[in-house]
Scaffold this motif. Structure first.
Motif, PDB file in Angstrom:
ATOM      1  N   ARG A 110       0.697   3.882   1.828  1.00  0.00           N
ATOM      2  CA  ARG A 110       0.762   4.599   3.105  1.00  0.00           C
ATOM      3  C   ARG A 110       1.311   3.737   4.246  1.00  0.00           C
ATOM      4  O   ARG A 110       0.880   2.595   4.438  1.00  0.00           O
ATOM      5  CB  ARG A 110      -0.626   5.113   3.476  1.00  0.00           C
ATOM      6  N   THR A 168       5.194  -0.926   2.185  1.00  0.00           N
ATOM      7  CA  THR A 168       4.859   0.219   1.333  1.00  0.00           C
ATOM      8  C   THR A 168       5.332  -0.084  -0.087  1.00  0.00           C
ATOM      9  O   THR A 168       6.248  -0.900  -0.297  1.00  0.00           O
ATOM     10  CB  THR A 168       5.548   1.497   1.842  1.00  0.00           C
ATOM     11  N   THR A 207       0.851  -1.184   0.000  1.00  0.00           N
ATOM     12  CA  THR A 207       0.000   0.000   0.000  1.00  0.00           C
ATOM     13  C   THR A 207       0.890   1.239   0.000  1.00  0.00           C
ATOM     14  O   THR A 207       2.032   1.178   0.475  1.00  0.00           O
ATOM     15  CB  THR A 207      -0.926  -0.003   1.237  1.00  0.00           C
ATOM     16  N   TYR A 261       8.830  -0.922   5.776  1.00  0.00           N
ATOM     17  CA  TYR A 261       8.561   0.466   5.423  1.00  0.00           C
ATOM     18  C   TYR A 261       9.798   1.269   5.798  1.00  0.00           C
ATOM     19  O   TYR A 261      10.721   0.755   6.463  1.00  0.00           O
ATOM     20  CB  TYR A 261       7.323   0.996   6.163  1.00  0.00           C
ATOM     21  N   ASP A 304       0.864   4.223   7.488  1.00  0.00           N
ATOM     22  CA  ASP A 304      -0.132   3.965   8.530  1.00  0.00           C
ATOM     23  C   ASP A 304      -1.013   2.774   8.188  1.00  0.00           C
ATOM     24  O   ASP A 304      -1.408   1.999   9.067  1.00  0.00           O
ATOM     25  CB  ASP A 304      -0.985   5.223   8.780  1.00  0.00           C
ATOM     26  N   ALA A 357      -4.522   5.808  -4.131  1.00  0.00           N
ATOM     27  CA  ALA A 357      -3.859   6.720  -3.205  1.00  0.00           C
ATOM     28  C   ALA A 357      -2.528   7.220  -3.759  1.00  0.00           C
ATOM     29  O   ALA A 357      -1.838   6.518  -4.512  1.00  0.00           O
ATOM     30  CB  ALA A 357      -3.630   6.036  -1.861  1.00  0.00           C
TER      31      ALA A 357
END
Length: 255
Positions: free
Chosen positions: A157, A197, A155, A181, A159, A218
Motif C-alpha cells: 500500500r 511498494t 509494502t 511508489y 499510504d 494485504a
C-alpha cells in the motif's frame, strides 16, 4: 554507483551496449519457456495475462504481458538488462537515533530480527496491529547498515509507504532513504535504505541483503504469486527476508 548494478532495466535505444558491465545480462523480457510464456520483469506465468498482436516495432506477431503493463509494456521483442550478482557490501555506517524504549516482548522480537540479519536467515514477525512492529525493526536495520548491507522495506500500500517514510527518516535522519511508489519523483541512487511498494521491486535484482515485507496479508501481495517471485528476485542470494503481518494465513500458521 553504476546504474546497472542491482537493477533490472529495460534496454532502451539511449543505452550504449558498451556501458553494460559484465555483471549484467541482456535477456528477452517475455519468453516462451517450453510451451508457456513468462514475463521476466514481473514473473507472471498466468497465460490469461498474455496477449499477441502484430507489432510495428519488430514487424511480426508479438506477445506481451498484461500483468505489469501499467509499468510499461514488456513483450517478446523487449529486452531487459538484469543484474546477475549480489550487491556488494558497502561501507559500515550507523544512523539510528531513535530514543524510544522497547517493552520486554518487543525487545525479544527485536533480538530475533538482529539474529536473522547476522545469520542471513528468514523470519516471520507476527504481532497485532499497534504492537510496534516498525520499532522492532530498528535495531536489525542498524545491524544491517553496520555490516554494509542494503535494506528495503516494502509494502503493498502506498499510504503505508508514506507513513513508514516519515517514521524511518525520523529514526535514521542521517541515512539516505529512497521512497518509491507510482508517481514518486524520487529515484534510487544506491540508497542504503529503500522504502517502496511491492510493484517497485520489479526494478531491482539481487539488490537488498535485508528485505522486509510489511503486511504480507494485504492485497495484492496475498493473492498474486508473481509478486512473491519479484520479492525473491530483489533480495540477494545470501541475505534475510523478514515478513510482517498482524493476520497470519492458515498456511503461515503451520510454519
Amino acid at each position: 554507483m553504476d546504474k546497472f548494478y542491482g537493477r533490472k532495466l529495460q534496454l532502451l535505444p539511449t543505452i550504449n551496449l558498451q556501458d553494460i558491465p559484465p555483471t549484467s545480462l541482456v535477456i528477452q523480457a517475455v519468453q516462451k519457456v517450453k510451451t508457456r510464456y513468462q514475463c521476466f520483469r514481473c514473473g507472471n506465468q498466468n497465460q490469461r495475462f498474455f496477449a499477441t498482436h502484430f507489432c510495428a516495432k519488430c514487424s511480426s506477431q508479438c506477445t506481451y504481458c498484461r500483468k505489469c503493463i501499467i509499468m510499461g509494456k514488456m513483450s517478446t521483442c523487449t529486452e531487459l538488462v538484469i543484474n546477475e550478482v549480489d550487491m556488494k557490501l558497502d561501507t559500515s555506517i550507523t544512523g539510528l537515533e531513535w530514543d524510544g524504549k522497547l517493552s520486554p516482548q518487543q525487545k525479544e522480537a527485536s533480538i530475533k530480527v538482529v539474529e536473522a540479519v547476522n545469520e542471513n536467515q528468514n523470519l516471520l514477525l507476527w504481532a497485532v496491529c499497534g504492537a510496534g512492529k516498525t520499532e522492532m525493526l530498528f535495531e536489525g536495520i542498524e545491524a544491517a547498515l553496520q555490516q554494509g548491507k542494503f535494506v528495503c522495506i516494502t509494502t503493498p500500500r502506498v499510504d503505508v509507504v508514506l507513513e513508514l517514510a516519515i517514521r524511518f527518516r525520523q529514526a535514521f535522519p542521517t541515512i539516505s532513504i529512497a521512497v518509491l511508489y507510482g508517481g514518486s519523483e524520487e529515484i534510487w541512487d544506491g540508497n542504503r535504505i529503500t522504502i517502496c511498494t511491492v510493484h517497485q521491486l520489479m526494478k531491482f535484482r539481487h539488490t537488498f541483503h535485508l528485505l522486509i515485507i510489511d503486511e504480507v496479508d494485504a492485497f495484492p501481495y496475498n493473492i498474486e504469486s508473481h509478486l512473491h517471485w519479484v520479492a525473491n528476485e530483489t533480495r540477494t542470494i545470501k541475505g534475510s527476508t523478514v515478513q510482517m503481518t498482524a493476520t497470519l494465513s492458515s498456511e503461515q500458521q503451520l510454519l
